[in-house]
Design a protein around this motif. Structure first.
Motif, PDB file in Angstrom:
ATOM      1  N   THR A 172      -2.876   4.993  -3.450  1.00  0.00           N
ATOM      2  CA  THR A 172      -2.375   5.111  -4.813  1.00  0.00           C
ATOM      3  C   THR A 172      -2.017   3.742  -5.373  1.00  0.00           C
ATOM      4  OG1 THR A 172      -1.437   7.267  -4.210  1.00  0.00           O
ATOM      5  CG2 THR A 172      -0.693   6.297  -6.281  1.00  0.00           C
ATOM      6  N   THR A 173      -1.427   2.902  -4.520  1.00  0.00           N
ATOM      7  CA  THR A 173      -1.029   1.558  -4.939  1.00  0.00           C
ATOM      8  C   THR A 173      -1.390   0.557  -3.847  1.00  0.00           C
ATOM      9  OG1 THR A 173       1.185   1.824  -3.967  1.00  0.00           O
ATOM     10  CG2 THR A 173       0.924   2.439  -6.285  1.00  0.00           C
ATOM     11  N   GLY A 174      -1.402  -0.721  -4.234  1.00  0.00           N
ATOM     12  CA  GLY A 174      -1.586  -1.796  -3.275  1.00  0.00           C
ATOM     13  C   GLY A 174      -3.036  -2.143  -3.006  1.00  0.00           C
ATOM     14  N   THR A 175      -3.227  -3.108  -2.120  1.00  0.00           N
ATOM     15  CA  THR A 175      -4.564  -3.570  -1.751  1.00  0.00           C
ATOM     16  C   THR A 175      -4.726  -3.557  -0.239  1.00  0.00           C
ATOM     17  OG1 THR A 175      -3.854  -5.892  -1.693  1.00  0.00           O
ATOM     18  CG2 THR A 175      -4.759  -5.063  -3.774  1.00  0.00           C
ATOM     19  N   ILE A 176      -5.966  -3.313   0.191  1.00  0.00           N
ATOM     20  CA  ILE A 176      -6.323  -3.342   1.608  1.00  0.00           C
ATOM     21  C   ILE A 176      -7.504  -4.288   1.749  1.00  0.00           C
ATOM     22  CG2 ILE A 176      -7.101  -2.008   3.599  1.00  0.00           C
ATOM     23  CD1 ILE A 176      -5.880   0.469   2.271  1.00  0.00           C
ATOM     24  N   GLU A 177      -7.318  -5.334   2.562  1.00  0.00           N
ATOM     25  CA  GLU A 177      -8.365  -6.334   2.731  1.00  0.00           C
ATOM     26  C   GLU A 177      -8.826  -6.386   4.183  1.00  0.00           C
ATOM     27  OE1 GLU A 177      -7.425 -10.004  -0.111  1.00  0.00           O
ATOM     28  OE2 GLU A 177      -5.683  -9.403   1.113  1.00  0.00           O
ATOM     29  N   ILE A 178     -10.122  -6.562   4.352  1.00  0.00           N
ATOM     30  CA  ILE A 178     -10.708  -6.856   5.656  1.00  0.00           C
ATOM     31  C   ILE A 178     -11.466  -8.156   5.510  1.00  0.00           C
ATOM     32  CG2 ILE A 178     -12.326  -6.131   7.442  1.00  0.00           C
ATOM     33  CD1 ILE A 178     -11.717  -3.249   6.771  1.00  0.00           C
ATOM     34  N   PRO A 209      -0.523  14.372  -5.674  1.00  0.00           N
ATOM     35  CA  PRO A 209      -0.212  14.919  -7.005  1.00  0.00           C
ATOM     36  C   PRO A 209       1.072  15.738  -7.074  1.00  0.00           C
ATOM     37  CG  PRO A 209      -2.561  15.125  -6.571  1.00  0.00           C
ATOM     38  CD  PRO A 209      -1.927  14.637  -5.298  1.00  0.00           C
ATOM     39  N   ASP A 210       1.465  16.370  -5.954  1.00  0.00           N
ATOM     40  CA  ASP A 210       2.696  17.162  -5.969  1.00  0.00           C
ATOM     41  C   ASP A 210       3.949  16.312  -5.785  1.00  0.00           C
ATOM     42  OD1 ASP A 210       2.585  16.459  -3.333  1.00  0.00           O
ATOM     43  OD2 ASP A 210       2.622  18.502  -2.531  1.00  0.00           O
ATOM     44  N   GLY A 211       3.771  14.995  -5.725  1.00  0.00           N
ATOM     45  CA  GLY A 211       4.904  14.087  -5.592  1.00  0.00           C
ATOM     46  C   GLY A 211       5.237  13.692  -4.171  1.00  0.00           C
ATOM     47  N   THR A 212       4.547  14.250  -3.198  1.00  0.00           N
ATOM     48  CA  THR A 212       4.801  13.904  -1.795  1.00  0.00           C
ATOM     49  C   THR A 212       4.386  12.468  -1.517  1.00  0.00           C
ATOM     50  OG1 THR A 212       4.433  16.183  -1.088  1.00  0.00           O
ATOM     51  CG2 THR A 212       4.280  14.467   0.597  1.00  0.00           C
ATOM     52  N   VAL A 213       5.318  11.686  -0.975  1.00  0.00           N
ATOM     53  CA  VAL A 213       5.032  10.301  -0.621  1.00  0.00           C
ATOM     54  C   VAL A 213       4.641  10.252   0.856  1.00  0.00           C
ATOM     55  CG1 VAL A 213       5.951   7.965  -0.414  1.00  0.00           C
ATOM     56  CG2 VAL A 213       6.651   9.417  -2.341  1.00  0.00           C
ATOM     57  N   ALA A 214       3.368   9.938   1.117  1.00  0.00           N
ATOM     58  CA  ALA A 214       2.877   9.870   2.495  1.00  0.00           C
ATOM     59  C   ALA A 214       3.080   8.488   3.094  1.00  0.00           C
ATOM     60  CB  ALA A 214       1.404  10.254   2.549  1.00  0.00           C
ATOM     61  N   VAL A 215       2.876   7.459   2.280  1.00  0.00           N
ATOM     62  CA  VAL A 215       3.064   6.074   2.719  1.00  0.00           C
ATOM     63  C   VAL A 215       3.788   5.335   1.605  1.00  0.00           C
ATOM     64  CG1 VAL A 215       1.928   3.915   3.394  1.00  0.00           C
ATOM     65  CG2 VAL A 215       0.972   6.100   4.141  1.00  0.00           C
ATOM     66  N   HIS A 216       4.800   4.549   1.984  1.00  0.00           N
ATOM     67  CA  HIS A 216       5.645   3.894   0.984  1.00  0.00           C
ATOM     68  C   HIS A 216       5.574   2.375   1.100  1.00  0.00           C
ATOM     69  CE1 HIS A 216       9.015   3.164  -1.703  1.00  0.00           C
ATOM     70  NE2 HIS A 216       9.575   2.424  -0.764  1.00  0.00           N
ATOM     71  N   ASP A 217       4.976   1.716   0.112  1.00  0.00           N
ATOM     72  CA  ASP A 217       5.039   0.265  -0.071  1.00  0.00           C
ATOM     73  C   ASP A 217       4.845  -0.480   1.254  1.00  0.00           C
ATOM     74  OD1 ASP A 217       5.278  -2.017  -1.619  1.00  0.00           O
ATOM     75  OD2 ASP A 217       7.454  -2.142  -1.357  1.00  0.00           O
ATOM     76  N   LEU A 218       3.693  -0.293   1.866  1.00  0.00           N
ATOM     77  CA  LEU A 218       3.436  -0.803   3.211  1.00  0.00           C
ATOM     78  C   LEU A 218       2.802  -2.190   3.185  1.00  0.00           C
ATOM     79  CD1 LEU A 218       3.242  -0.413   6.298  1.00  0.00           C
ATOM     80  CD2 LEU A 218       1.060   0.756   5.911  1.00  0.00           C
ATOM     81  N   VAL A 269       0.830  -1.204   0.000  1.00  0.00           N
ATOM     82  CA  VAL A 269       0.000   0.000   0.000  1.00  0.00           C
ATOM     83  C   VAL A 269       0.870   1.262   0.000  1.00  0.00           C
ATOM     84  CG1 VAL A 269      -1.660   1.355   1.344  1.00  0.00           C
ATOM     85  CG2 VAL A 269      -1.953  -1.122   1.103  1.00  0.00           C
ATOM     86  N   GLY A 270       0.557   2.174  -0.884  1.00  0.00           N
ATOM     87  CA  GLY A 270       1.264   3.443  -0.947  1.00  0.00           C
ATOM     88  C   GLY A 270       0.317   4.581  -1.208  1.00  0.00           C
ATOM     89  N   LYS A 271       0.730   5.768  -0.794  1.00  0.00           N
ATOM     90  CA  LYS A 271      -0.031   6.972  -1.071  1.00  0.00           C
ATOM     91  C   LYS A 271       0.932   8.068  -1.485  1.00  0.00           C
ATOM     92  CE  LYS A 271      -3.451   9.795  -1.493  1.00  0.00           C
ATOM     93  NZ  LYS A 271      -4.453   9.595  -2.577  1.00  0.00           N
ATOM     94  N   THR A 272       0.781   8.517  -2.749  1.00  0.00           N
ATOM     95  CA  THR A 272       1.581   9.617  -3.281  1.00  0.00           C
ATOM     96  C   THR A 272       0.627  10.691  -3.770  1.00  0.00           C
ATOM     97  OG1 THR A 272       3.315   8.074  -3.983  1.00  0.00           O
ATOM     98  CG2 THR A 272       3.338  10.297  -4.948  1.00  0.00           C
TER      99      THR A 272
END
Length: 336
Positions: free
Chosen positions: A66-72, A23-32, A18-21
């Motif tokens: 932005t990327t990855g999957t989250i499952e419950i 639009p300005d390019g700021t990476v909040a979460v990286h490949d979690l 899971v990642g969150k980037t």
């Protein structure tokens, strides 16, 4: 309270890549990659801007990944209706978010009414929950939020989050807006609730002491949204994964181990020959080393009696505490 009508009270959460980037390019979460077991209380901790709150909000899709999957429970939440998803997840925030123009009981009834439950049923559930979080319905149900203290408002917020009996509970700095004494009481109250209800809980805090006190496991986030370490409090305190975690845990990590190390009968000394005066301080065998040491210091004794119910099982001395800490470190090394 009947917990069978909406889910089992337990779930499992899995975040994969899971990642969150932005639009300005700021990476909040990286490949979690992160897994939360059913009934587990996991705490996300780290400095400001490290992505812990973003991660929490991605679980209930207040923020889209932005990327990855989250499952419950094996279901991808990104394929769920976000409104229905959020109604099935309890959410508690620092600001509480109570409706100021509604009475306390009406605040707690909100989600059950949205589910279409009869008003009488929703009211009864709300009264049970207020009692569960330590607020007497007879005294507090008809008050408005402004008539409550900060700690009482926070309890109402927890009750409202539990009102739909959600299998998953998300908490973002839930105890951060109250004074230290009330904060500890709220932590104790929530741990008691969790022992009864067994929810799957993900909680965010910036406070490492709160993290190791509350969490079954702790995820330490570093700047840039990187997961630096994920493990039990004992593993975290005994064997930091890198220099960042070492610095974040701090120089007092040895003292913090007292809060997560339980009394072990193997570290007790026999009660033979101990006078009654020496046992003016006692703790239960289920206590932590911190609680035992606090009892020694409070009564200025060189030992504390340890009881299993009404039966004395031995005494704990400073030497016993030292042995217990050494054993805890060795166990942590094995787990690491």
């Amino acid at each position: 309270m009947d917990n069978t009508d909406r889910g089992t009270g337990q779930s499992m959460i899995r975040l994969s890549g899971v990642g969150k980037t932005y639009p300005d390019g700021t990476v909040a979460v990286h490949d979690l990659d992160l897994e939360v077991a059913a009934g587990e209380l996991v705490v996300l901790v780290g400095p400001s801007g490290c992505g812990k709150s973003t991660t929490l909000k991605m679980i209930n899709r207040l923020i889209e990944p932005t990327t990855g999957t989250i499952e419950i429970d094996g279901k991808d939440v990104t394929r769920s209706d976000p409104v229905k998803l959020r109604r099935g997840i309890g959410y508690v925030i620092q600001q509480i978010g109570l409706f100021p123009h509604q009475r306390v009981i009406t605040n707690v009834m909100t989600v059950p009414l949205l589910y279409g439950e009869p008003r009488s049923v929703a009211r009864q559930r709300a009264r049970e929950l207020l009692e569960l979080v330590g607020l007497d319905p007879a005294e507090y149900a008809e008050r408005y939020p402004a008539q409550l203290s900060g700690g009482q408002q926070q309890r109402v917020g927890v009750a409202r989050a539990l009102a739909a009996n959600p299998p998953v509970l998300l908490m973002d700095e839930p105890f951060g807006a109250v004074d230290p004494i009330v904060r500890v009481r709220l932590q104790d109250e929530f741990l008691r609730l969790q022992s009864e209800l067994g929810k799957t809980v993900v909680m965010v805090t910036h406070d490492i002491d709160e993290a190791v006190r509350m969490g079954d496991r702790v995820a330490v986030f570093a700047t840039g949204g990187r997961l630096a370490q994920y493990g039990t409090p004992s593993e975290l305190l005994g064997h930091p994964a890198d220099d960042f975690v070492e610095d974040f845990v701090g120089a007092t990590k040895g003292l913090r181990r007292l809060t997560v190390t339980m009394i072990d009968a193997g570290h007790l000394e026999p009660i033979d020959g101990v006078s009654a005066g020496d046992l003016s301080s006692t703790v239960d065998v289920t206590a932590t080393l911190e609680e035992a040491l606090a009892a020694m210091l409070r009564d200025d004794r060189g030992m504390v009696g340890v009881k299993d119910g009404a039966r004395f099982v031995g005494v704990l001395t400073p030497n016993g505490i030292h042995k217990a800490l050494r054993a805890s470190l060795a166990e942590g090394a094995g787990a690491a």
